[in-house]
Design a protein around this motif. Sequence first.
Motif, mmCIF file in Angstrom:
data_model
loop_
_atom_site.group_PDB
_atom_site.id
_atom_site.type_symbol
_atom_site.label_atom_id
_atom_site.label_comp_id
_atom_site.label_asym_id
_atom_site.label_seq_id
_atom_site.Cartn_x
_atom_site.Cartn_y
_atom_site.Cartn_z
ATOM 1 N N ALA A 31 131.679 -28.417 44.471
ATOM 2 C CA ALA A 31 131.384 -29.297 45.606
ATOM 3 C C ALA A 31 130.036 -29.951 45.376
ATOM 4 O O ALA A 31 129.052 -29.271 45.047
ATOM 5 C CB ALA A 31 131.372 -28.520 46.925
ATOM 6 N N PHE A 32 129.967 -31.265 45.530
ATOM 7 C CA PHE A 32 128.680 -31.950 45.446
ATOM 8 C C PHE A 32 127.918 -31.774 46.757
ATOM 9 O O PHE A 32 128.495 -31.503 47.808
ATOM 10 C CB PHE A 32 128.887 -33.431 45.117
ATOM 11 C CG PHE A 32 129.144 -33.683 43.659
ATOM 12 C CD1 PHE A 32 128.098 -33.784 42.759
ATOM 13 C CD2 PHE A 32 130.445 -33.783 43.185
ATOM 14 C CE1 PHE A 32 128.330 -33.984 41.410
ATOM 15 C CE2 PHE A 32 130.697 -33.999 41.841
ATOM 16 C CZ PHE A 32 129.634 -34.096 40.947
ATOM 17 N N SER A 33 126.604 -31.943 46.665
ATOM 18 C CA SER A 33 125.714 -31.592 47.780
ATOM 19 C C SER A 33 125.401 -32.761 48.699
ATOM 20 O O SER A 33 124.441 -32.688 49.477
ATOM 21 C CB SER A 33 124.402 -31.020 47.231
ATOM 22 O OG SER A 33 123.723 -31.987 46.443
ATOM 23 N N ALA A 34 126.176 -33.836 48.661
ATOM 24 C CA ALA A 34 125.851 -35.046 49.414
ATOM 25 C C ALA A 34 125.628 -34.794 50.891
ATOM 26 O O ALA A 34 124.683 -35.324 51.489
ATOM 27 C CB ALA A 34 126.951 -36.083 49.218
ATOM 28 N N PRO A 66 141.469 -26.875 34.131
ATOM 29 C CA PRO A 66 140.626 -27.600 35.080
ATOM 30 C C PRO A 66 140.841 -27.055 36.480
ATOM 31 O O PRO A 66 141.963 -26.979 36.960
ATOM 32 C CB PRO A 66 141.120 -29.044 34.953
ATOM 33 C CG PRO A 66 142.545 -28.907 34.531
ATOM 34 C CD PRO A 66 142.622 -27.659 33.686
ATOM 35 N N GLN A 67 139.762 -26.674 37.134
ATOM 36 C CA GLN A 67 139.876 -26.104 38.472
ATOM 37 C C GLN A 67 139.236 -27.036 39.495
ATOM 38 O O GLN A 67 139.785 -28.085 39.762
ATOM 39 C CB GLN A 67 139.282 -24.691 38.478
ATOM 40 C CG GLN A 67 140.221 -23.651 37.852
ATOM 41 C CD GLN A 67 141.482 -23.432 38.661
ATOM 42 O OE1 GLN A 67 141.467 -22.836 39.732
ATOM 43 N NE2 GLN A 67 142.600 -23.924 38.154
ATOM 44 N N GLY A 68 138.082 -26.666 40.071
ATOM 45 C CA GLY A 68 137.499 -27.515 41.096
ATOM 46 C C GLY A 68 137.304 -28.936 40.606
ATOM 47 O O GLY A 68 136.815 -29.166 39.497
ATOM 48 N N MET A 69 137.699 -29.906 41.434
ATOM 49 C CA MET A 69 137.459 -31.318 41.151
ATOM 50 C C MET A 69 136.744 -31.936 42.343
ATOM 51 O O MET A 69 136.951 -31.539 43.484
ATOM 52 C CB MET A 69 138.776 -32.056 40.893
ATOM 53 C CG MET A 69 139.534 -31.590 39.664
ATOM 54 S SD MET A 69 141.001 -32.613 39.338
ATOM 55 C CE MET A 69 142.049 -32.149 40.730
ATOM 56 N N ALA A 70 135.905 -32.923 42.071
ATOM 57 C CA ALA A 70 135.166 -33.592 43.137
ATOM 58 C C ALA A 70 134.713 -34.951 42.638
ATOM 59 O O ALA A 70 134.507 -35.157 41.434
ATOM 60 C CB ALA A 70 133.959 -32.761 43.583
ATOM 61 N N ILE A 71 134.548 -35.879 43.570
ATOM 62 C CA ILE A 71 134.025 -37.205 43.245
ATOM 63 C C ILE A 71 132.512 -37.189 43.454
ATOM 64 O O ILE A 71 132.029 -36.849 44.538
ATOM 65 C CB ILE A 71 134.663 -38.296 44.125
ATOM 66 C CG1 ILE A 71 136.192 -38.277 43.959
ATOM 67 C CG2 ILE A 71 134.088 -39.661 43.776
ATOM 68 C CD1 ILE A 71 136.677 -38.553 42.551
ATOM 69 N N ASN A 72 131.769 -37.538 42.409
ATOM 70 C CA ASN A 72 130.316 -37.586 42.492
ATOM 71 C C ASN A 72 129.910 -38.764 43.379
ATOM 72 O O ASN A 72 130.206 -39.924 43.056
ATOM 73 C CB ASN A 72 129.740 -37.763 41.083
ATOM 74 C CG ASN A 72 128.222 -37.728 41.058
ATOM 75 O OD1 ASN A 72 127.560 -37.870 42.072
ATOM 76 N ND2 ASN A 72 127.662 -37.562 39.873
ATOM 77 N N VAL A 112 126.361 -21.006 41.840
ATOM 78 C CA VAL A 112 125.182 -21.642 41.267
ATOM 79 C C VAL A 112 125.125 -23.100 41.691
ATOM 80 O O VAL A 112 126.110 -23.684 42.150
ATOM 81 C CB VAL A 112 125.157 -21.536 39.728
ATOM 82 C CG1 VAL A 112 125.161 -20.072 39.294
ATOM 83 C CG2 VAL A 112 126.303 -22.304 39.093
ATOM 84 N N PHE A 113 123.938 -23.675 41.493
ATOM 85 C CA PHE A 113 123.702 -25.086 41.779
ATOM 86 C C PHE A 113 123.206 -25.756 40.515
ATOM 87 O O PHE A 113 122.279 -25.261 39.858
ATOM 88 C CB PHE A 113 122.663 -25.239 42.894
ATOM 89 C CG PHE A 113 122.327 -26.675 43.236
ATOM 90 C CD1 PHE A 113 123.189 -27.429 44.009
ATOM 91 C CD2 PHE A 113 121.139 -27.253 42.796
ATOM 92 C CE1 PHE A 113 122.884 -28.751 44.331
ATOM 93 C CE2 PHE A 113 120.825 -28.556 43.115
ATOM 94 C CZ PHE A 113 121.696 -29.319 43.889
ATOM 95 N N VAL A 114 123.826 -26.880 40.143
ATOM 96 C CA VAL A 114 123.413 -27.649 38.967
ATOM 97 C C VAL A 114 122.690 -28.896 39.456
ATOM 98 O O VAL A 114 123.306 -29.780 40.062
ATOM 99 C CB VAL A 114 124.624 -28.037 38.103
ATOM 100 C CG1 VAL A 114 124.175 -28.890 36.914
ATOM 101 C CG2 VAL A 114 125.365 -26.787 37.622
ATOM 102 N N THR A 126 131.348 -27.735 51.934
ATOM 103 C CA THR A 126 130.366 -27.827 53.009
ATOM 104 C C THR A 126 131.079 -27.899 54.353
ATOM 105 O O THR A 126 132.191 -28.418 54.450
ATOM 106 C CB THR A 126 129.467 -29.064 52.839
ATOM 107 O OG1 THR A 126 130.296 -30.227 52.678
ATOM 108 C CG2 THR A 126 128.567 -28.913 51.624
ATOM 109 N N ASP A 127 130.416 -27.351 55.397
ATOM 110 C CA ASP A 127 130.993 -27.458 56.732
ATOM 111 C C ASP A 127 130.382 -28.647 57.462
ATOM 112 O O ASP A 127 129.544 -29.382 56.916
ATOM 113 C CB ASP A 127 130.849 -26.144 57.505
ATOM 114 C CG ASP A 127 129.413 -25.833 57.935
ATOM 115 O OD1 ASP A 127 128.516 -26.685 57.768
ATOM 116 O OD2 ASP A 127 129.192 -24.718 58.450
ATOM 117 N N LYS A 128 130.791 -28.870 58.706
ATOM 118 C CA LYS A 128 130.364 -30.062 59.444
ATOM 119 C C LYS A 128 128.876 -30.066 59.748
ATOM 120 O O LYS A 128 128.295 -31.121 60.024
ATOM 121 C CB LYS A 128 131.159 -30.185 60.746
ATOM 122 C CG LYS A 128 130.976 -29.008 61.711
ATOM 123 C CD LYS A 128 131.861 -29.165 62.934
ATOM 124 C CE LYS A 128 131.701 -27.979 63.890
ATOM 125 N NZ LYS A 128 132.589 -28.093 65.071
#
Length: 447
Positions: free
Chosen positions: A346-349, A263-269, A380-382, A419-421
């Motif tokens: 990274a999620f796109s929020a 398991p590598q990248g982790m993120a909260i949806n 890529v983007f899912v 994502t940046d600021k």
Amino acid sequence: MRKHILIVLGLIVLVIIAGVTYVGWPDTAQLPADQVTGRRPTISDPRIQTIPTVKVADVVGWRDGAAPVAAAGLKVQPFATDLDHPRWLYRLPNGDVLVAESNSPPRKGGGIHGFVMKLLMGKAGAGVPSANRITLLRDADGDGVAETRSVFMTGLNSPMGMTLMNGMLYVANTDALVRVPYSDGMTKVTAKPELVVKLNGGGNHWARTLIPNTDGKTLLVGVGSSSNIAENGIDAEKYRANILQVWPKEKTYRVFAAGLRNPQGMAINPQSNRLWTVVNERDMLGSDLVPDYLTQVEFGDNFGWPWYYWGGYPDTRVEQDNPQLQQYSKRPDYALGPHVAALGLAFSADAKLGGRFANGAFVGEHGSWNRKPVAGYKVVFVPFAAGGFPAENAKPIDVLSGFLDKDGKAQGRPVGVATDKAGALLVADDVGNRVWRVSAAEKVAAR
């Protein structure tokens, strides 16, 4: 004596012939990579290999101002250059960006296996010593280029994941989770890192990723397996191939989820407030298996490694049977393709890249070493649907490609994404030794 010399020479010739034969006829994919992606990928019959297919893109770097290719409506530029194997990114509350300049720790063992691993790492651009450093990048004037750079933290051991929680900066070394006090705007850590918990190191899959849990009290740490399919025994995999849940105050931990090879990248949806991760699956079942994946993870989940893959397909190579696990092996939510080496997530929020990239997840695919033809080597983007899962028939969309040149050689290899600021996407390129910034072209209105 002459007879012995002839026998030895004959054996050497046989080895050379075997090597040439292998290099000339590795396992070649029988399915297009696209067919092994999505919510319902094609899971073909395994083609078990004694010797893996070796097909890794030789590294040439970015020359003469070359750059990756951004998707239509987007543009890309260097955010920072001349880094030392940048692997992971973390944005601080004030907008500063931390980049972990890191690589595998020295590997023990020689012989044929050690020689092959060293050769592969060199070809893939990973044969350099680890800088063991975190660097701070600051874009104070907002022009999309970090004009300030400072050495933020040293004295680490193959660091990767970084996160803030309750006034402390946590860093995941390959063998330990450590922390130091943090205050907004600081540019250098002077405190000695405090040990939180030790992590089992050694073997394969050295990189440890890290995020805060949704409870605000615990941390989640991704720890990959030490081997491909537990060929060194399951005891060598203790607290490996897991996501661990850590209580930093008490300095204790437990297994949060298991059966995840790496398991590598982790993120909260942000839609569901649930944990997601990307996972590197097993090798030597052919160029079409097994797909790396993106999946939601709940406490107590087991994804089957090493005994099962993709929700219950048995791996007959594993010596010790575990039949009772088959019906409980969770099927991943989304296949990213075989051997793409999915690392960053990274999620796109808070991304501002236009409506096409408004709801979903960005994934950094480092690129294959054991598939013919190669796969990955792109970001890529899912796309996700309203329910918090990938859209029903969605395929990965290329966001940043062109990491391979016209001759198939690697100019760079993407790893971490963040994502940046300002809502642009930052991409760590460990072979190109830079961080790329992907932003909306002027004609694309920010949402």
